[in-house]
Motif scaffolding. Structure first.
Motif, PDB file in Angstrom:
ATOM      1  N   PHE A  14      38.628  45.895  38.130  1.00  0.00           N
ATOM      2  CA  PHE A  14      37.386  45.360  38.172  1.00  0.00           C
ATOM      3  C   PHE A  14      36.824  45.367  39.490  1.00  0.00           C
ATOM      4  O   PHE A  14      37.379  44.954  40.431  1.00  0.00           O
ATOM      5  N   SER A  15      35.595  45.804  39.816  1.00  0.00           N
ATOM      6  CA  SER A  15      34.995  45.853  41.005  1.00  0.00           C
ATOM      7  C   SER A  15      34.746  44.470  41.868  1.00  0.00           C
ATOM      8  O   SER A  15      34.579  43.540  40.970  1.00  0.00           O
ATOM      9  N   LYS A  16      34.691  44.262  42.959  1.00  0.00           N
ATOM     10  CA  LYS A  16      34.263  43.067  43.580  1.00  0.00           C
ATOM     11  C   LYS A  16      33.025  42.780  44.005  1.00  0.00           C
ATOM     12  O   LYS A  16      32.256  44.045  44.135  1.00  0.00           O
ATOM     13  N   PRO A  17      32.234  41.819  43.863  1.00  0.00           N
ATOM     14  CA  PRO A  17      31.046  41.397  44.003  1.00  0.00           C
ATOM     15  C   PRO A  17      30.551  41.998  45.910  1.00  0.00           C
ATOM     16  O   PRO A  17      31.513  41.742  46.511  1.00  0.00           O
ATOM     17  N   TYR A  75      34.902  26.805  49.507  1.00  0.00           N
ATOM     18  CA  TYR A  75      36.294  26.780  48.753  1.00  0.00           C
ATOM     19  C   TYR A  75      36.102  26.242  47.530  1.00  0.00           C
ATOM     20  O   TYR A  75      37.002  26.544  46.501  1.00  0.00           O
ATOM     21  N   VAL A  76      35.264  24.872  47.276  1.00  0.00           N
ATOM     22  CA  VAL A  76      35.235  24.479  45.899  1.00  0.00           C
ATOM     23  C   VAL A  76      34.338  25.392  44.894  1.00  0.00           C
ATOM     24  O   VAL A  76      34.681  25.178  43.703  1.00  0.00           O
ATOM     25  N   TYR A  77      33.226  25.859  45.528  1.00  0.00           N
ATOM     26  CA  TYR A  77      32.276  26.425  44.523  1.00  0.00           C
ATOM     27  C   TYR A  77      32.138  27.733  44.721  1.00  0.00           C
ATOM     28  O   TYR A  77      31.929  28.292  43.466  1.00  0.00           O
ATOM     29  N   VAL A  78      31.965  28.340  45.966  1.00  0.00           N
ATOM     30  CA  VAL A  78      31.735  29.985  45.879  1.00  0.00           C
ATOM     31  C   VAL A  78      32.877  30.704  45.645  1.00  0.00           C
ATOM     32  O   VAL A  78      32.833  31.373  44.711  1.00  0.00           O
ATOM     33  N   LEU A  79      33.997  30.179  46.098  1.00  0.00           N
ATOM     34  CA  LEU A  79      35.397  31.245  45.542  1.00  0.00           C
ATOM     35  C   LEU A  79      35.606  31.280  44.195  1.00  0.00           C
ATOM     36  O   LEU A  79      35.846  32.412  43.651  1.00  0.00           O
ATOM     37  N   LEU A  86      33.197  33.960  42.788  1.00  0.00           N
ATOM     38  CA  LEU A  86      33.508  35.372  43.449  1.00  0.00           C
ATOM     39  C   LEU A  86      34.675  35.867  42.510  1.00  0.00           C
ATOM     40  O   LEU A  86      34.720  37.030  42.332  1.00  0.00           O
ATOM     41  N   GLN A  87      35.626  34.842  42.407  1.00  0.00           N
ATOM     42  CA  GLN A  87      36.843  35.518  41.420  1.00  0.00           C
ATOM     43  C   GLN A  87      36.477  35.597  39.902  1.00  0.00           C
ATOM     44  O   GLN A  87      36.901  36.724  39.272  1.00  0.00           O
ATOM     45  N   LYS A  88      35.474  34.842  39.463  1.00  0.00           N
ATOM     46  CA  LYS A  88      35.118  34.997  38.111  1.00  0.00           C
ATOM     47  C   LYS A  88      34.339  36.584  38.135  1.00  0.00           C
ATOM     48  O   LYS A  88      34.584  37.414  37.142  1.00  0.00           O
ATOM     49  N   LEU A  89      33.498  36.924  39.138  1.00  0.00           N
ATOM     50  CA  LEU A  89      32.764  38.167  39.119  1.00  0.00           C
ATOM     51  C   LEU A  89      33.863  39.165  39.457  1.00  0.00           C
ATOM     52  O   LEU A  89      33.391  40.379  39.061  1.00  0.00           O
ATOM     53  N   GLY A  94      36.686  39.376  37.653  1.00  0.00           N
ATOM     54  CA  GLY A  94      37.489  39.601  36.669  1.00  0.00           C
ATOM     55  C   GLY A  94      38.773  38.654  36.726  1.00  0.00           C
ATOM     56  O   GLY A  94      39.812  39.231  35.644  1.00  0.00           O
ATOM     57  N   TYR A  95      39.082  37.947  37.481  1.00  0.00           N
ATOM     58  CA  TYR A  95      40.205  37.304  37.626  1.00  0.00           C
ATOM     59  C   TYR A  95      40.422  36.358  36.263  1.00  0.00           C
ATOM     60  O   TYR A  95      39.391  35.726  35.987  1.00  0.00           O
ATOM     61  N   SER A  96      41.707  36.374  35.976  1.00  0.00           N
ATOM     62  CA  SER A  96      41.940  35.351  34.592  1.00  0.00           C
ATOM     63  C   SER A  96      42.024  33.954  35.106  1.00  0.00           C
ATOM     64  O   SER A  96      41.830  33.071  34.136  1.00  0.00           O
ATOM     65  N   LYS A  97      42.478  33.739  36.400  1.00  0.00           N
ATOM     66  CA  LYS A  97      42.236  32.433  36.689  1.00  0.00           C
ATOM     67  C   LYS A  97      41.394  32.319  38.122  1.00  0.00           C
ATOM     68  O   LYS A  97      41.472  33.159  39.022  1.00  0.00           O
ATOM     69  N   THR A  98      40.570  31.268  38.058  1.00  0.00           N
ATOM     70  CA  THR A  98      39.700  31.054  39.277  1.00  0.00           C
ATOM     71  C   THR A  98      39.925  29.834  39.707  1.00  0.00           C
ATOM     72  O   THR A  98      40.293  28.722  39.475  1.00  0.00           O
ATOM     73  N   GLY A  99      39.371  29.799  41.387  1.00  0.00           N
ATOM     74  CA  GLY A  99      39.355  28.431  41.963  1.00  0.00           C
ATOM     75  C   GLY A  99      40.789  28.404  42.613  1.00  0.00           C
ATOM     76  O   GLY A  99      41.774  28.810  42.155  1.00  0.00           O
ATOM     77  N   LEU A 100      40.765  27.545  43.782  1.00  0.00           N
ATOM     78  CA  LEU A 100      41.947  26.952  44.150  1.00  0.00           C
ATOM     79  C   LEU A 100      42.825  26.116  43.432  1.00  0.00           C
ATOM     80  O   LEU A 100      42.146  25.023  42.820  1.00  0.00           O
ATOM     81  N   PRO A 101      44.012  26.462  43.082  1.00  0.00           N
ATOM     82  CA  PRO A 101      44.753  25.239  42.171  1.00  0.00           C
ATOM     83  C   PRO A 101      44.862  24.069  42.975  1.00  0.00           C
ATOM     84  O   PRO A 101      44.820  24.050  44.014  1.00  0.00           O
TER      85      PRO A 101
END
Length: 388
Positions: free
Chosen positions: A164-167, A299-303, A306-309, A311-318
């Protein structure tokens, strides 16, 4: 104003259209796979030796040495009972191999091999298909490629991967008081730092900014700058100018540029004046101008977006839980993300929690979260997001 949970849900619920591209294996680190991957053949493709030593036929303590097999040799050898060959790590074991004995547990006299201990059937032999069987699932779509992933893909003979392309990301900073580092400044001015923090945070998580723009606190300049930035990005990150002061023109300029507000202001500390909007398939975050607030909101909202865009199956910092090293009470009047340091499995809340104070954030490695009015005793578990 929305809650933290509502803001994150709005971001997560955005409908997006993912784009894919082919990447050479050496350039695919940090990208997410755009398709399910299955093994095209057994891994390993043949029984091979797990170490340097001797391939043995039968279970004895002495053998007749009849040859040698190096890694990469394609010749076929068939051992008879009581025979052995010198073999090296990764080399194809001969037919009828019972076991491989490491060279450190052997001795040689003329052409007779002596073992220090009895071998066990199958020892030190990597069996065909022991890691993957032909057709077996390797990675699901959305798997983020890390260095071991690239190694496995390479072992499958794949030189290019569909990912998947990155934004494309643009950064805008606003403020008459801001001066680029390295240039002279006058009294009342400060050096601009947020764009470096945001660009660094992007790079930390495998993203790059396309363009950085510095704008003065002027409505027409802000409107024009946003228009220009939106012409070449998928995500626009703006730092500053989003509050309600006389020189905060970002929100109005976004409206003038056709950006639809999805939420504005979050009940949290720091980072209350956070804006999130959308224009067709483009997204805009307007972050507070204070450095710690700006980076916390990234860290909380933008990341996650970006990961959703990407195509990551998991998003956000755990989120993890660590015992707190000292008692703490949240008296800030809002749910709070606190600069913290996790050391030896325990979390300490750092001094310098002001939203303009970046030094304490630079010395820490985590954002610790506390609810409004929450009281923690020493040793209580505290939610944390590790940021470095």
């Amino acid at each position: 104003m929305v809650t933290i949970e509502e803001a994150l849900r709005i971001i997560e619920d955005q409908k997006i259209e993912l784009k894919s591209e082919s990447k050479p294996l050496e350039e695919a680190l940090g990208f997410a796979l755009a398709a399910h991957t299955a093994a095209p053949f057994d891994v390993p493709e043949f029984d091979n030796s797990a170490m340097d030593g001797y391939a043995l036929c039968g279970l004895y303590q002495q053998y007749q040495l009849v040859g040698e097999v190096a890694a990469g040799d394609s010749k076929d050898i068939a051992l008879q009972e009581g025979e052995a060959v010198r073999i090296f790590t990764g080399a194809k074991v001969p037919q009828n191999t019972t076991a491989v004995m490491m060279q450190e547990k052997t001795s040689m006299k003329e052409r007779t091999l002596f073992l220090d201990e009895m071998p066990k059937a199958g020892q030190n032999v990597r069996e065909k298909g022991g890691q993957l069987k032909e057709g077996q699932a390797v990675f699901a779509k959305g798997h983020m490629l890390n260095p071991p992933s690239l190694a496995l893909m390479g072992s499958l003979g794949l030189s290019t991967l569909e990912v998947f392309s990155k934004p494309r990301v643009n950064i805008i900073t606003t403020g008459n008081e801001l001066v680029k580092p390295g240039n002279p400044k006058t009294k009342g001015q400060i050096y601009e730092s947020n764009s470096y923090a945001i660009a660094g945070a992007l790079q930390q998580f495998g993203f790059q900014h396309h363009q950085k723009i510095q704008l003065q606190d002027d409505f027409e300049a802000t409107k024009a700058g946003i228009k220009t930035a939106l012409e070449s990005c998928d995500v626009l990150i703006i730092s500053g100018g989003i509050s309600v002061g006389d020189y905060d023109f970002v929100k109005q300029s976004l409206e003038e540029n056709g950006v639809n507000e999805l939420f504005y202001k979050v009940f949290q500390k720091p980072g209350k004046p956070l804006y999130f909007g959308r224009k067709q398939n483009q997204f805009v975050f307007a972050l507070p101008g204070n450095p710690a607030s700006s980076l916390t909101c990234f860290y909380v909202y933008v990341l996650p977006l970006l990961q959703k865009l990407s195509g990551y199956s998991k998003t956000g910092l755990p989120t993890y839980q660590f015992p707190i090293k000292h008692a703490f009470e949240n008296r800030f009047g809002r749910p709070s993300f606190l600069k913290a340091a996790v050391i030896d499995g325990k979390v300490a809340i750092l001094d310098g929690q002001g939203s303009s104070m970046i030094q304490s954030m630079a010395q820490g490695n985590a954002l610790a979260f506390v609810e409004d009015g929450e009281v923690l005793k020493k040793g209580d578990l505290m939610k944390c997001k590790l940021i470095s």
